[in-house]
Design a protein around this motif. Structure first.
Motif, PDB file in Angstrom:
ATOM      1  N   ARG A 425     -12.898 -71.115  49.979  1.00 56.60           N
ATOM      2  CA  ARG A 425     -13.494 -71.522  48.703  1.00 56.60           C
ATOM      3  C   ARG A 425     -12.854 -70.763  47.545  1.00 56.60           C
ATOM      4  N   ILE A 426     -12.683 -69.441  47.686  1.00 59.97           N
ATOM      5  CA  ILE A 426     -12.086 -68.626  46.625  1.00 59.97           C
ATOM      6  C   ILE A 426     -10.636 -69.043  46.371  1.00 59.97           C
ATOM      7  N   ILE A 427      -9.885 -69.262  47.441  1.00 57.50           N
ATOM      8  CA  ILE A 427      -8.487 -69.682  47.281  1.00 57.50           C
ATOM      9  C   ILE A 427      -8.424 -71.035  46.598  1.00 57.50           C
ATOM     10  N   GLY A 428      -9.299 -71.969  47.020  1.00 55.89           N
ATOM     11  CA  GLY A 428      -9.333 -73.288  46.387  1.00 55.89           C
ATOM     12  C   GLY A 428      -9.691 -73.204  44.922  1.00 55.89           C
ATOM     13  N   MET A 429     -10.720 -72.394  44.591  1.00 54.13           N
ATOM     14  CA  MET A 429     -11.113 -72.221  43.187  1.00 54.13           C
ATOM     15  C   MET A 429      -9.985 -71.588  42.377  1.00 54.13           C
ATOM     16  N   GLY A 430      -9.281 -70.634  42.990  1.00 53.90           N
ATOM     17  CA  GLY A 430      -8.161 -69.995  42.300  1.00 53.90           C
ATOM     18  C   GLY A 430      -7.033 -70.974  42.025  1.00 53.90           C
ATOM     19  N   MET A 431      -6.755 -71.844  43.000  1.00 55.51           N
ATOM     20  CA  MET A 431      -5.704 -72.851  42.807  1.00 55.51           C
ATOM     21  C   MET A 431      -6.072 -73.834  41.698  1.00 55.51           C
ATOM     22  N   ILE A 432      -7.320 -74.275  41.700  1.00 53.89           N
ATOM     23  CA  ILE A 432      -7.764 -75.216  40.673  1.00 53.89           C
ATOM     24  C   ILE A 432      -7.727 -74.559  39.299  1.00 53.89           C
ATOM     25  N   GLN A 433      -8.224 -73.313  39.215  1.00 49.46           N
ATOM     26  CA  GLN A 433      -8.226 -72.621  37.934  1.00 49.46           C
ATOM     27  C   GLN A 433      -6.808 -72.305  37.471  1.00 49.46           C
ATOM     28  N   GLY A 434      -5.943 -71.950  38.411  1.00 49.47           N
ATOM     29  CA  GLY A 434      -4.546 -71.680  38.054  1.00 49.47           C
ATOM     30  C   GLY A 434      -3.875 -72.900  37.454  1.00 49.47           C
ATOM     31  N   SER A 435      -4.144 -74.083  38.033  1.00 48.30           N
ATOM     32  CA  SER A 435      -3.564 -75.316  37.493  1.00 48.30           C
ATOM     33  C   SER A 435      -4.125 -75.629  36.116  1.00 48.30           C
ATOM     34  N   LYS A 436      -5.441 -75.420  35.935  1.00 47.40           N
ATOM     35  CA  LYS A 436      -6.043 -75.658  34.624  1.00 47.40           C
ATOM     36  C   LYS A 436      -5.481 -74.688  33.585  1.00 47.40           C
ATOM     37  N   ASN A 437      -5.300 -73.430  33.981  1.00 47.13           N
ATOM     38  CA  ASN A 437      -4.734 -72.448  33.049  1.00 47.13           C
ATOM     39  C   ASN A 437      -3.292 -72.776  32.702  1.00 47.13           C
ATOM     40  N   MET A 438      -2.622 -73.459  33.618  1.00 45.72           N
ATOM     41  CA  MET A 438      -1.194 -73.751  33.428  1.00 45.72           C
ATOM     42  C   MET A 438      -0.964 -74.954  32.528  1.00 45.72           C
ATOM     43  N   MET A 439      -1.959 -75.816  32.417  1.00 45.69           N
ATOM     44  CA  MET A 439      -1.796 -77.032  31.604  1.00 45.69           C
ATOM     45  C   MET A 439      -1.259 -76.772  30.211  1.00 45.69           C
ATOM     46  N   PRO A 440      -1.921 -75.921  29.399  1.00 49.41           N
ATOM     47  CA  PRO A 440      -1.413 -75.729  28.029  1.00 49.41           C
ATOM     48  C   PRO A 440      -0.021 -75.121  27.990  1.00 49.41           C
TER      49      PRO A 440
END
Length: 683
Positions: A425-440
């Motif tokens: 769950r933590i790894i998945g949340m980190g991947m999702i958040q990393g992609s969202k942070n990378m968008m801008p």
């Protein structure tokens, strides 16, 4: 507002910065999660060598992931307006944005879909190529507008219009102009524009570092860094403010966002600063200044370190080496500010029972240091590529997360299965958040590529001529114009985009004009100069979002907070001007460790002298006659070569002026110690 409401507002600013403002329905959450996780897996597989992909195709897929997420997560309008509610839908994804996401992905991947055909038709696109190229430019500018505001899109449009209307401009602005075929060939269908160096660096390197930061955050490293800083510094004078500086610097090692830094460390440090006596405005300003300067800290530096390496054509480790002393000197200066402010306000540290136990805190989070240690070992000792170093650090972090969660589940008696699921769950949340942070970041790099591409079509020489004319060939005036332009541009752009635009336009001119004045300016100094002033825009009123985030947590007025934060950041602008004229601060062409350590020590002492001047306080409040000594000591220690030149002494003897700088610094300190003793005796 209550503390919780203030924190919620700050978190909303962070979401707005990354474009993540929608509350999605369950199936939409799964769709976004699959795309975000897929992006992370794609980048990890590429870095790990699971497959090999051409650089252009990698950039295209990278852009496709970013632009698809953007249209699914961010509404067309940032605020609800009467009669236009459909364009501000935040409770679902409207059909229009699904359609835009599909169109944008197809346009982004067109260069992959018809890769061989485009290579065969290089410079001679057919009607279909031009149509897809125009669509890509339009959807990209709209995506950039949604996630980072209108400034970058407007600038790109202005450059584009200028490219087409150049022949019709007044003589001093006249340009031969371009055709639609040439524009699309350069901007949309080659690696000269959108798919250029900035997006290439974003795709190959930056994503992995942002992912590493997001995973560390989800694993709890941000809280650990804050607690560790408090355990070490909390008991000293102004301890919570000093802890904020150290915690933000540590978080800045892996975070490229000042707002993310503030939301991570601010909820803990700002209330503690207020508790020991810092006014709300100053508590928030300390957090703003320390979190903004987190982008100065290698290895990420707000994603700019990797782009600087590509533009300057030097190894990444050389950029880290150049950035190290200015970054540490800047943070040390802020550390001095917190101490001097505490002295002025009579602030002590936290009570013993309020300070976390150092060794207990260190033991509880020591595992978080392992991936960072691997990262630095790979970069500095083994000299591996940044993407390989980040990839291996992420793999180590996966192991750390599994260890942490399995250990917790074992202690809690919930079973190994629960610990395993928590790790996933933590790894998945980190991947999702990393992609969202990378968008801008990805979209800013792609949109800035439009400007860079237009500049490379011939406009660059014209702009350079205009800027040089405005500065009248004066290096000091040119630097001032560049600094002001970076601050103004940075009010509406993220740091990376500001740097790309300003460095493309002004960095070569700075080097050229500096040479005309007899200054040997390395190109990396000009690039770092543009980058530093792009960072300062984050807390420049009236737009500085970092000040809004910190003031929300501190419950202070954002404009005065931004002004106070900008005052604290004057030291950063001083360093930027100084390393242009004294490249020794960047360790340029310096290979001797003793010499490097000498420069580092001199820079720290010079910064403390400068802050005594800037804060109008050393041991007690300054008298007017103290100020010249502090300024003279600061300049002598920051730029001994300049002082040696004034005295007609050879360059090889400049470090002897270290002793002169110390002696000058000692004079006002001694005078203030005598005045302070007299005041104590009189009392």
């Amino acid at each position: 507002m209550s503390e919780q409401q203030n924190l919620t507002y700050a978190q909303e600013l962070l979401k707005a910065e990354s474009g993540d403002v929608r509350s999605l329905r369950p199936f939409e959450k799964y769709l976004v999660g699959i795309i975000a996780t897929g992006w992370a897996v794609f980048q990890m597989a590429l870095a790990g060598g699971a497959f090999i992909l051409d650089g252009t195709k990698t950039r295209a897929f990278h852009l496709a992931f970013a632009i698809a997420l953007l249209f699914l997560l961010t509404p067309l309008m940032r605020k609800a307006r009467k009669g236009m509610e459909y364009f501000f839908v935040t409770d679902r994804i409207p059909l229009m944005d699904y359609a835009l996401a599909v169109i944008a992905v197809i346009a982004s991947l067109y260069i992959v879909i018809d890769y061989d055909g485009l290579a065969y038709r290089a410079g001679m696109p057919i009607t279909r190529d031009i149509a897809f190229g125009v669509v890509l430019v339009v959807v990209l500018l709209e995506a950039a507008r949604r996630v980072i505001g209108p400034a970058l899109s407007i600038i790109a449009i202005v450059f584009t219009v200028y490219a087409f209307l150049g022949p019709y401009m007044p003589d001093f602005l006249a340009f031969k102009g371009v055709s639609l075929r040439k524009y699309c060939s350069n901007i949309s269908l080659s690696t000269e524009g959108i798919y250029g160096i900035p997006l290439g660096v974003s795709a190959s390197i930056v994503y992995l570092f942002v992912l590493l930061g997001a995973l560390l955050d989800k694993a709890g490293a941000g809280q650990f860094f804050t607690d560790l800083a408090l355990s070490f510094l909390g008991k000293y004078k102004g301890g919570p403010a000093k802890a904020a500086v150290v915690a933000s610097g540590a978080t800045g090692l892996v975070s490229g966002s000042s707002i993310a830094n503030i939301v991570t460390t601010g909820p803990f440090t700002i209330p503690l600063m207020k508790k020991v006596g810092y006014p709300a405005k100053k508590a928030a300003a300390v957090e703003v200044a320390s979190s903004t300067d987190g982008q100065l800290m290698p290895p990420i530096m707000g994603a700019a370190a990797f782009i600087i390496a590509e533009y300057v054509n030097v190894p990444y480790i050389e950029v880290v080496k150049a950035a190290a002393i200015p970054a540490f000197a800047s943070y040390f200066g802020l550390f001095c500010i917190t101490h001097l402010e505490a002295s002025k306000l009579g602030i002590s540290g936290l009570a013993k029972h309020e300070v976390p136990v150092f060794f207990q805190t260190l033991k509880g989070g020591l595992h978080y240091l392992l991936p960072l240690g691997v990262l630095l070992y790979e970069l500095i000792i083994l000299r591996h590529s940044p993407e390989m170093a980040a990839f291996r650090a992420i793999l180590i972090l996966f192991v750390v997360i599994f260890y942490q969660e399995l250990r917790r589940s074992f202690k809690a008696g919930t079973g190994i299965g629960q610990g395993f699921m928590d790790s996933i769950r933590i790894i998945g949340m980190g991947m999702i958040q990393g992609s969202k942070n990378m968008m801008p970041v990805a979209l800013a790099c792609a949109a800035a590529g439009i400007i860079v591409g237009v500049v490379n079509m011939g406009i660059g020489g014209m702009v350079a001529q205009i800027v040089e004319t405005l500065s009248q060939g004066n290096i000091y005036l040119l630097l001032l114009i560049t600094a002001i332009a970076s601050l103004l541009l940075g009010m509406g752009l993220p740091t990376t985009a500001t740097y790309i635009v300003m460095a493309s336009l002004t960095a070569p001119i700075i080097v050229q004009v500096g040479g005309n004045f007899g200054f040997v300016l390395p190109l990396i100094a000009a690039h770092l100069f543009c980058f530093y002033f792009g960072i300062l825009a984050d807390d420049t009123p009236p737009v500085g979002l970092a000040a809004y985030a910190a003031s929300a947590i501190a419950d202070s007025d954002p404009i005065p907070t931004g002004i106070q934060g900008f005052k604290y950041d004057i030291r950063t602008s001083v360093i930027a001007f100084l390393f242009v004229f004294n490249p020794d601060l960047l360790l340029w062409e310096i290979t001797s460790w003793p010499q490097a350590i000498m420069i580092f020590v001199m820079a720290l002492i010079a910064m403390s002298a400068f802050e005594c001047f800037a804060q109008n306080w050393c041991l007690i409040k300054n008298k007017w006659y103290d100020i010249p000594f502090f300024l003279a000591a600061s300049f002598t220690l920051f730029h001994p070569g300049g002082v040696a030149h004034r005295f007609g002494v050879g360059e090889e003897y400049k470090y002897y002026f270290f002793l002169l700088g110390l002696a000058i610094y000692a004079i006002p300190v001694f005078m203030q110690s005598m005045r302070k003793r007299n005041l104590v005796e009189a009392a």
